[in-house]
Every structure is written in structure tokens, then in C-alpha cells.
Design an enzyme around this catalytic site. Structure first.
Site, PDB file in Angstrom:
ATOM      1  N   CYS A 136      -3.451  -5.887  -7.190  1.00  0.00           N
ATOM      2  CA  CYS A 136      -2.857  -4.852  -6.217  1.00  0.00           C
ATOM      3  C   CYS A 136      -3.980  -5.228  -4.887  1.00  0.00           C
ATOM      4  O   CYS A 136      -5.022  -4.764  -4.788  1.00  0.00           O
ATOM      5  CB  CYS A 136      -3.039  -3.571  -6.789  1.00  0.00           C
ATOM      6  N   CYS A 139      -4.758  -2.280  -3.040  1.00  0.00           N
ATOM      7  CA  CYS A 139      -5.686  -1.664  -3.499  1.00  0.00           C
ATOM      8  C   CYS A 139      -7.216  -2.086  -3.173  1.00  0.00           C
ATOM      9  O   CYS A 139      -7.973  -1.387  -2.865  1.00  0.00           O
ATOM     10  CB  CYS A 139      -5.681  -1.131  -4.933  1.00  0.00           C
ATOM     11  N   ASP A 140      -7.229  -3.304  -3.593  1.00  0.00           N
ATOM     12  CA  ASP A 140      -8.361  -4.123  -3.482  1.00  0.00           C
ATOM     13  C   ASP A 140      -8.887  -5.049  -2.360  1.00  0.00           C
ATOM     14  O   ASP A 140      -9.957  -5.578  -2.062  1.00  0.00           O
ATOM     15  CB  ASP A 140      -8.628  -4.851  -4.796  1.00  0.00           C
TER      16      ASP A 140
END
Ligand code: NAP
Length: 314
Positions: A136, A139-140
Site C-alpha cells: 500500500c 499508506c506507507d
């Protein structure tokens, strides 16, 4: 007899739990088992820092966010159990949710079992998860370990294009590793990737292994060209696997209407499924947004819809 059983305890399940608990429905949330395929807390439990969930200006760890969402639902009486549903009987009413031998009768069901990112299956993917391995980028991708460093993205679909484009904002260079000589992605997304000065594509190539060590996490990948069988090492600080997601809907095949990718079909802009009294929210019915905040939003919708549906029957 339960009023509502919620399957899954990610942002969607917890928010559905919060809303149905505040409606005095005393919801039971089956959150899965820590070792099972449906993670208690959902995909956020394998994410490091969450910076895009409104209300946390400094960011929050995925685990802390889930602990907060669970605590908030529990405050109003939601009951969480580490159990995984093994079957759902929707043919008779009240519905029955089976957990092995245990039978739970319920007036309504909210499905929030989420989706799981697909990985290649390399042992190093698990070893370096959250230490350079991710599925992701949203997300990261902005984490310091990826900034101004080379990273790789595996896949040739729209997800891979989206991940590569997102990562290009932070990384020094993004290498897209694709097993064929043509992308599966939509033309517009593929064209953006191909035209981007920071993105290079390794065609006809597969990742044979992820290289790294305990101290630094991921330090590179071993790439093999499938046409020439030549291999080479590509130094990088991140490995993003973007070969698709699988909705956790095995339990509902033959029970609910699913689309061709296996996602639960809900009524337009609603969480109602084709069976009255069964609702679905979060990633299990959303292949498009797949964000913690959109999952929480649809969990709220499912909680409200289930509450109103139960009221309408009384
Ligand atoms: P996808 O379209 O199924 O693409 C998966 C990609 O991963 C393919 O290129 C496939 O290669 C590759 N792949 C699969 N298994 C692999 C393996 N074991 N080893 C190496 N490569 C592998 O999945 P997706 O990209 O997640 O997209 C899913 C759906 O969501 C699509 O309908 C897509 O359009 C949609 N989506 C849309 C957007 C957007 O519009 N912004 C963003 C994300 C997703 P092959 O091509 O060789 O099969």
C-alpha cells in the site's frame, strides 16, 4: 438471539459496531483469530504509520488507530470476540452464523471482512513486511525510509500504475517490474507511467527474491528477465507488491451476489446486499477507494441501514 452480528473488525466493522452499539443493539463483532486469514483489526494492523486518517494531525500507527476504534465501539457496549465465522445461513430467518460447531442466531448481519493484498509468495515478503515490504503506497509511501531512495513496484495493472505514480512523489526512482511486455492497466494510467521521468519499467521481468538484513530491512531485489533468464540485483529501499487484492468473500459464494472479482455487490450508494437484512461495508464491497476512512464511512452507513431496517420490522 442477536440483533446484529458484524463479521470483521477493521475500520468498517468497528464503525458499524459503534453506530449499532449507540442504537442500543448490543452488537456482536466476530473479529477473526490472530492466526487466521481475516486479521483482527484488518489490513491496518500490517501498516506502519497512518497519516491520512482525519483527526490525527501527527499521524497514528495502524495498530493504535484500530485499538482506538475498538475502544470507542466498546465504550457503548459493542462486544468483540476472537472468532471467525465458518458459514452463514441466509435461507432461513433469523439468519445463522456458524463458528465451527457454535451456532449464532441473528436478526441482521453486517459483513466487513475486508480484502487481502496478494503477494508473490516469497518468504522474504513476510520477513521484511513493514521493513521495506508493503502492498500500500498510499499508506506507507511517504515514510522516511522511501524518500529519495529507489523503490520497486511489482505488477502491470492499474494498482501498480497508481502505486508507481504515488511513489514517484517521494522516491528517487521507481522501478516497475512487470512479467510481460505490455501493461494490463488502462491506457491513460499506463501512458502516465511511461511518460514519467522518475519511473522506469523492467519489462518481461520477475522478482526472484528480496534482499536485505535485520538492521536495514529491504536493501534490494533480485530480478530475472523471463526471456533471457538473466538475473541482476537492483538496489532499493522498498518493495511494493501491487498484483491485486482478493476480497475475503469465500464464505459468501453462493450466498450473496458477488461481482466477477468476488466483491460483494451492494445497492448503489448503499450497503444493502441482495438479501434483506444483510449489509456489507468496507473493502469487501469496495475495489475502488480502499481507504481506512472510506471503510469507516461505509461502516457508519451499514450501522445506520441495519438499525433502520430492524426498526422497520418492529
Ligand atoms: P489487475 O488488473 O488484476 O492487475 C494485476 C497485475 O499484476 C497484472 O498486470 C498481472 O500481470 C500482475 N500479476 C498478477 N499476479 C502476478 C504474479 N504472480 N507475478 C507477477 N505479476 C502478477 O489488478 P489491479 O491492478 O489491482 O486492478 C484491479 C481492478 O481495480 C481493475 O479492474 C483495475 O482497473 C481497478 N483499479 C482501478 C484503479 C483506477 O482506476 N485508479 C486503480 C486501481 C485498481 P498480467 O498483466 O501479466 O496478468
Amino acid at each position: 438471539m442477536e440483533n446484529v452480528v458484524i463479521l470483521g473488525a477493521g475500520p468498517a466493522g468497528c464503525t458499524a459496531g459503534l453506530y449499532t452499539a449507540r442504537a442500543n443493539l448490543n452488537p456482536l463483532i466476530l473479529e477473526g483469530e490472530p492466526s487466521g486469514s481475516i486479521l483482527p483489526g484488518g489490513q491496518l494492523m500490517t501498516t506502519t504509520e497512518v497519516e491520512n486518517f482525519p483527526g490525527y494531525p501527527e499521524g497514528v500507527s495502524g495498530q493504535q488507530l484500530m485499538a482506538d476504534l475498538k475502544k470507542q465501539a466498546e465504550r457503548f457496549g459493542a462486544r468483540f470476540e476472537y472468532k471467525t465465522a465458518t458459514a452463514v445461513n441466509s435461507k432461513t430467518y433469523p439468519f445463522t452464523v456458524l463458528v465451527g460447531e457454535e451456532k449464532i442466531e441473528t436478526k441482521s448481519i453486517i459483513i466487513a471482512t475486508g480484502a487481502s493484498a496478494k503477494y508473490l509468495g516469497l518468504p522474504a515478503e513476510q520477513k521484511f513486511l513493514n521493513r521495506g515490504v508493503s502492498a500500500c503506497a498510499t499508506c506507507d509511501g511517504a515514510l522516511p525510509r522511501f524518500r529519495n531512495k529507489p523503490v520497486v513496484v511489482v505488477g502491470g495493472g492499474d494498482s501498480a500504475m497508481e502505486e508507481a505514480l504515488f511513489l514517484s512523489r517521494f522516491a528517487e526512482r521507481v522501478h516497475v517490474i512487470h512479467r510481460r511486455d505490455k501493461f494490463r492497466a488502462s491506457k491513460i494510467m499506463a501512458d502516465r507511467v511511461l511518460a514519467h521521468p522518475k519511473i522506469v519499467v523492467e519489462w518481461n521481468s520477475v522478482v526472484e527474491d528480496i534482499l536485505g538484513n535485520d538492521k536495514d530491512g529491504v536493501t534490494g531485489v533480485l530480478i530475472k528477465n523471463v526471456q533471457t533468464s538473466e538475473t541482476f540485483q537492483l538496489p532499493c529501499s522498498g518493495y511494493f507488491c501491487a498484483i491485486g487484492h482478493k476480497p475475503n468473500t469465500d464464505l459468501f459464494k453462493g450466498v450473496l451476489e458477488l461481482d466477477e472479482q468476488g466483491y460483494i455487490i451492494t445497492k448503489p450508494n448503499r450497503t444493502a446486499t441482495n438479501i434483506e437484512g444483510i449489509f456489507a461495508c468496507g473493502d469487501v464491497q469496495d475495489s475502488y477507494y480502499r481507504q481506512a476512512i472510506t471503510a469507516a464511512g461505509s461502516g457508519c452507513m451499514a450501522g445506520i441501514e441495519a438499525t433502520r431496517w430492524l426498526e422497520s420490522r418492529e
